[in-house]
Design an enzyme around this catalytic site. Structure first.
Site, PDB file in Angstrom:
ATOM      1  CG  ASP A 157      44.358  48.208  42.092  1.00  0.00           C
ATOM      2  OD1 ASP A 157      44.077  49.267  41.410  1.00  0.00           O
ATOM      3  OD2 ASP A 157      43.869  48.151  43.337  1.00  0.00           O
ATOM      4  CG  HIS A 229      41.344  48.148  40.886  1.00  0.00           C
ATOM      5  ND1 HIS A 229      41.935  49.147  41.339  1.00  0.00           N
ATOM      6  CD2 HIS A 229      39.924  48.146  40.617  1.00  0.00           C
ATOM      7  CE1 HIS A 229      40.517  50.091  41.788  1.00  0.00           C
ATOM      8  NE2 HIS A 229      39.772  48.800  41.691  1.00  0.00           N
ATOM      9  CD  GLU A 293      37.136  50.958  43.914  1.00  0.00           C
ATOM     10  OE1 GLU A 293      36.981  51.604  45.175  1.00  0.00           O
ATOM     11  OE2 GLU A 293      38.521  50.491  43.774  1.00  0.00           O
TER      12      GLU A 293
END
Length: 530
Positions: A157, A229, A293
Site C-alpha cells: 500500500d 495505493h 480507490e
C-alpha cells in the site's frame, strides 16, 4: 462447537483419548497436524481410524466417537483435518494446552458435516503495520482451529511494500520502511510518532508461509494493490508512475494520488512480481490485484498515457483502468491463478468473467456483480471490517469508527434470501477484513479479530449463526484462553487492552455504508475516501 456442525447427535458410550494415541488409515499425517498438542502417532491400527469416502465432498466428514474409539470418514484431506478439529472441540479446554502424557474423556457423538461456503477468509493488512512471519504462522493455526481457509495478505500500500524482490530489489530495500507513522485521530491534524517502521517477508519466508498454510488447509491469497495505493512502489521506482516524479513511502493514513502508469513497462514489472510471488508461495490459485480507490487524474494529465489510451481505442481513463486490470488478470490466468478485485474494478467494467469480486462497499454492488456472472466473496464494511471498534466507548482501543459487534457479524447473511437462486450460488464465500492503520501490534490484532472471527467462522461454515451461538461462544472462550488468544472480553477490554482511547462516533459505520453504497452506481467513483 464453533463453527456449528450440520448434524451432531449424542451416542451412548465414551472413550478416553491419551496423548500419543495411535492414528491409522488414510490421512494420518493430516490428523496429526490438526492435533499437535495431543501428539498422535501413526500406526497400523489404533484409537483414531481414518477412512476416505470419495462420495463425500473434499471438505466433508463424518465423525463417530464411542467405546471403540474414534472413527473419521472424510471426502479428502481437508475433511479429515476438519474432523480432527471437531474431535478436539469434544475434549476439555485443557487439551488445547500441551501436557505430557495427558488423557482426555471423549463423549460418544456422531457428527456429519460439510461447509456452506468454499471461501472462508480473513484479510490482514501487513502494509500499514508489518507483522513478522511468526505472527502469520500463528494466525494460520488459529484459522485452522475455526475451519477458516483463506488468508488474504494485503502486501503493499502507500505506507509500505512487504515482499522481497530479487528482480526489483529497491522494493524491499527502500519501499519496506517509513521514517514515522501518523498517530492522529481520523480527520484531525496530522501528528506523528517519529519512530521508523518497516519490515518485509523474504521469498523464503513466503515459501514457508505457503507450505505451512497448505498443510493446515489454508490457501494464501496475496494482494498487490494496483494501480493506485502506489506511493511505496514509486518511492523505489518512480519511472513506473504516471509522471516520473519522486515519491516517499507515505507516513500518513488515507490514500494518495500516486498511481502506476498503465504502460507496457508497468505490466512487465507486475508480471515479474507475480512470477516471484507464485514461485515462492507455491500453488497459488488466487491473486488479488486491488483496483480500489484509484485517483486517475494523473493519467488524464499525461500526454503519453492519453496517446496510449487512444491507441487502444479507449475513450476514458476509467476504460483504461478496466483494460489494465484485465491485462493483469490475463497474465495471472496464464500462470494458473484467478484474479480477485475490490468492487470498484467491477463497477469500472471490462473484467474477465472468471475474476472474483469483493464488494466491500456493500452487498448491493455484490448483487450486481453476481447477476453479471462473477463469483463474489462477501466483504462489506458492515459488518466485516474488524478495524471498527466493537463499542462506541473511549475504553476501546483507537479505531477508525464504531461499532461492529460480535452479534452484528453473527447476524450477517452472505447470500441474501431475496437474491435469485443463481445469484446466491455466485456467492462463493465470506471474508472479514482487518486494516491496520490503528492496529500497531500483534496484541491488538488478537483483540480486533477475536471473538468476532469466531462469529465469522460460524457464518462462513454453517451459512448462518443459530440462536444458541452466544451460549456456544461463551463456552469457547476457555479454548481461546488455553490457546493464548488475547481476545476482547464480552464485558469490554481489560485495562491493559485499552491502549490509546477510541473517540466514539468519529465515523459511524451506518453512515459510511450509506455513502459508499451510493457511490457504487457511478462508474467513476474511484476515490471514496479522498
Amino acid at each position: 462447537m464453533i463453527p456449528r456442525p450440520e448434524l451432531l447427535s449424542d451416542l451412548s458410550g465414551s472413550y478416553v483419548l491419551t496423548s500419543g494415541a495411535t492414528v491409522s488409515g488414510d490421512f494420518p499425517d493430516t490428523v496429526r497436524l490438526a492435533l499437535p498438542r495431543l501428539d498422535p502417532r501413526p500406526g497400523d491400527s489404533g484409537e483414531i481410524e481414518v477412512r476416505r469416502d470419495p462420495a463425500l465432498g473434499a471438505e466433508a466428514y463424518r465423525l463417530v466417537t464411542g467405546s471403540r474409539g474414534v472413527e473419521i470418514t472424510a471426502g479428502g484431506r481437508a475433511g479429515a483435518f476438519y474432523a480432527a478439529q471437531s474431535l478436539h472441540q469434544l475434549l476439555p479446554d485443557a487439551s488445547y494446552r500441551f501436557s505430557d502424557g495427558a488423557s482426555w474423556p471423549v463423549p460418544g457423538v456422531r457428527v456429519e458435516d460439510a461447509p456452506r461456503f468454499a471461501w472462508r477468509g480473513l484479510h490482514l493488512d501487513v502494509a500499514r503495520h508489518f507483522f513478522p512471519k511468526r505472527e502469520i504462522l500463528r494466525l494460520i493455526d488459529l484459522m485452522a482451529v475455526h475451519k477458516l481457509n483463506r488468508l488474504h495478505l494485503h502486501l503493499v500500500d502507500d505506507q509500505g511494500w512487504r515482499v522481497e524482490s530479487r528482480a526489483y530489489p529497491l522494493l524491499h530495500e527502500v519501499s519496506s520502511h517509513r521514517p514515522r507513522t501518523a498517530t492522529n485521530y481520523y480527520r484531525e491534524p496530522d501528528t506523528y510518532d517519529d519512530i521508523p517502521h518497516g519490515g518485509y517477508y523474504t521469498l523464503d519466508d513466503l515459501a514457508e508461509i505457503g507450505a505451512y498454510a497448505r498443510s493446515r488447509c489454508v490457501t494464501v491469497v496475496p494482494e498487490i494493490d494496483v494501480p493506485g495505493h502506489a506511493s511505496a512502489i514509486l518511492a523505489a521506482y518512480p519511472a513506473l508512475g504516471a509522471t516520473g516524479e519522486p515519491h516517499d513511502v507515505l507516513d500518513r493514513w488515507g490514500i494518495s494520488p500516486a498511481i502506476l502508469s498503465p504502460l507496457p513497462r508497468t505490466v512487465e514489472f507486475l508480471t515479474t512480481i507475480f512470477d516471484e510471488l507464485i514461485g515462492a508461495l507455491g500453488e497459488t490459485p488466487y491473486v488479488h490485484i486491488g483496483g480500489d480507490e484509484v485517483v486517475l487524474d494523473r493519467w488524464t494529465e499525461s500526454a503519453e498515457i492519453v496517446a496510449y489510451r487512444d491507441s487502444l481505442g479507449l475513450a476514458t481513463a476509467n476504460d483504461l483502468q478496466a483494460w489494465f486490470l484485465r491485462r493483469l488478470a490475463d497474465a495471472l490466468a496464464e500462470r494458473g491463478a484467478r484474479a480477485v478485485v475490490w468492487d470498484e474494478a467491477f463497477v469500472s467494467g471490462g473484467l474477465r468473467q472468471d475474476t472474483i469480486v469483493m464488494p466491500w462497499r456493500g452487498m448491493g454492488v455484490g448483487w450486481r456483480a453476481a447477476a453479471a456472472g462473477h463469483d463474489v466473496v462477501a466483504t462489506p464494511v458492515y459488518p466485516l471490517y474488524f478495524d471498527y471498534a466493537e463499542a462506541a466507548s473511549p475504553d476501546e482501543p483507537m479505531a477508525i469508527g464504531d461499532a461492529i459487534t460480535v452479534e452484528d457479524v453473527a447476524a450477517f447473511r452472505p447470500a441474501p434470501e431475496d437474491w435469485t437462486e443463481e445469484e446466491r450460488a455466485r456467492v462463493i464465500g465470506v471474508q472479514a477484513q482487518l486494516w491496520t492503520e490503528r492496529v500497531p501490534d500483534p496484541r491488538t490484532v488478537d483483540y480486533r479479530l477475536w471473538p468476532r472471527a469466531c462469529a465469522l467462522a460460524e457464518v462462513a461454515w454453517s451459512g448462518s449463526a443459530s440462536a444458541d451461538f452466544g451460549a456456544r461462544l461463551a463456552g469457547h472462550y476457555g479454548r481461546l484462553d488455553a490457546l493464548g488468544v488475547e481476545y476482547r472480553p464480552p464485558a469490554g477490554p481489560h485495562p491493559w487492552q485499552r491502549r490509546r482511547p477510541h473517540r466514539p462516533s468519529g465515523v459511524r459505520v451506518v453512515d459510511v455504508m450509506a455513502r459508499i453504497d451510493s457511490m457504487t452506481h457511478d462508474a467513476e467513483s474511484t476515490r471514496p475516501s479522498m
